[in-house]
Scaffold this active site. Structure first.
Site, PDB file in Angstrom:
ATOM      1  CG  LEU A  94     -95.704  26.948   1.886  1.00 22.69           C
ATOM      2  CD1 LEU A  94     -96.396  28.145   1.259  1.00 22.69           C
ATOM      3  CD2 LEU A  94     -94.619  27.396   2.861  1.00 22.69           C
ATOM      4  CB  SER A  95     -98.889  24.210   7.151  1.00 25.96           C
ATOM      5  OG  SER A  95     -99.250  25.565   7.082  1.00 25.96           O
ATOM      6  CD  GLU A  96    -103.394  23.701   6.031  1.00 21.18           C
ATOM      7  OE1 GLU A  96    -103.958  22.688   6.466  1.00 21.18           O
ATOM      8  OE2 GLU A  96    -102.591  24.379   6.681  1.00 21.18           O
ATOM      9  CB  THR A  97    -101.488  24.947  -1.393  1.00 24.38           C
ATOM     10  OG1 THR A  97    -100.070  24.865  -1.219  1.00 24.38           O
ATOM     11  CG2 THR A  97    -101.785  25.706  -2.677  1.00 24.38           C
TER      12      THR A  97
END
Length: 272
Positions: A45-48
């Site tokens: 995902l774009s961020e964790t």
């Protein structure tokens, strides 16, 4: 064997499959950075967002860090909003405001009516500079001058109208050569105050669906240009996102909704 909880929440939307999905992973203590980066890459995902409780009596409730599939980043809005949603609605955090310690200083998220969560983020400075030639090649719509936000390593390109933002097709291969710098494109909105899109292929995000953190610079820019402190915004990615922004001195308030998608466990056989 070690198992870790993981949640996935769509931020800046009221419906699943909209907004920007973020993984949220509460930890008891920090694990090696290499492992955090591997998990972020695996989540894809774009961020964790990873968070660890702060000691009693601290100025913050949790220490938060954010990893894209390719790198740790200094500030992330949508994953912070997703983290707060998990704390409020899955982990029974009792207060109406949760405080975070981060690489960008103290941050907060407050519960509002109607399921809205409001981020308390820094007001990021920006400076005008000549457009780098590489950026001009990658995005021919860029003019002679752009804005640079040194505290978040982004270029901001202001276009004439919403249609230009929607139609923009930057050369992602060239943008990747900018290094860690991301590129924001923005313009006045047709049904809101301003719109934007955000590209940062160098850290594994070709186009981010919705980016709370860039509104730390978009809000002061458009507040100054439009002469208003309260602004409505949309990010024009394929998934789309809706944000309500307010300039508050040296802080920016960025509000959005969130939709819960899933929860589970990560299994790590050889981690203590």
């Amino acid at each position: 064997m070690t198992t870790l909880p993981i949640y996935q929440v769509d931020a800046f939307t009221s419906e699943v499959f909209g907004g920007n999905p973020a993984a949220v992973m509460p930890l008891e203590h920090w694990l090696p950075d290499e492992l955090l980066q591997k998990m972020a890459l695996e989540n894809h995902l774009s961020e964790t967002a990873f968070l660890v409780p702060e000691p009693a009596g601290s100025d913050a409730d949790f220490h938060i860090r954010w990893f894209t599939p390719g790198a740790e980043v200094p500030l992330c809005g949508h994953a912070t909003l997703a983290t707060a949603w998990v704390l409020f609605y899955k982990l029974d955090f009792a207060q109406d405001t949760v405080r975070f310690r981060s690489k960008s200083g103290p941050l907060g998220v407050t519960r509002r009516e109607g399921g809205w969560l409001e981020l308390d983020f820094p007001n990021l400075a920006y400076q005008e500079q000549a457009t780098p030639e590489l950026l001009r090649q990658a995005l021919p719509l860029a003019g002679e001058w752009v804005y640079f936000t040194p505290n978040d390593a982004n270029y901001m390109v202001v276009l004439e109208n919403e249609a230009a933002v929607r139609a923009a097709e930057p050369d992602l291969g060239l943008l990747k050569k900018l290094g860690s710098q991301g590129v924001i494109i923005t313009a006045p909105g047709e049904q809101c105050d301003f719109v934007s899109r955000y590209f940062v292929p160098s850290v594994g995000i070709d186009e981010d669906p919705v980016t709370g953190s860039i509104h730390s610079v978009l809000t002061p820019y458009w507040a100054g240009r439009l002469g208003r402190d309260r602004l409505s915004a949309r990010q024009l990615s394929a998934r789309g996102g809706v944000l309500e922004c307010r300039l508050d001195g040296d802080r920016v308030r960025i509000a959005g909704q969130a939709a819960f998608y899933m929860e589970g466990q990560v299994r790590l056989d050889s981690v203590s």
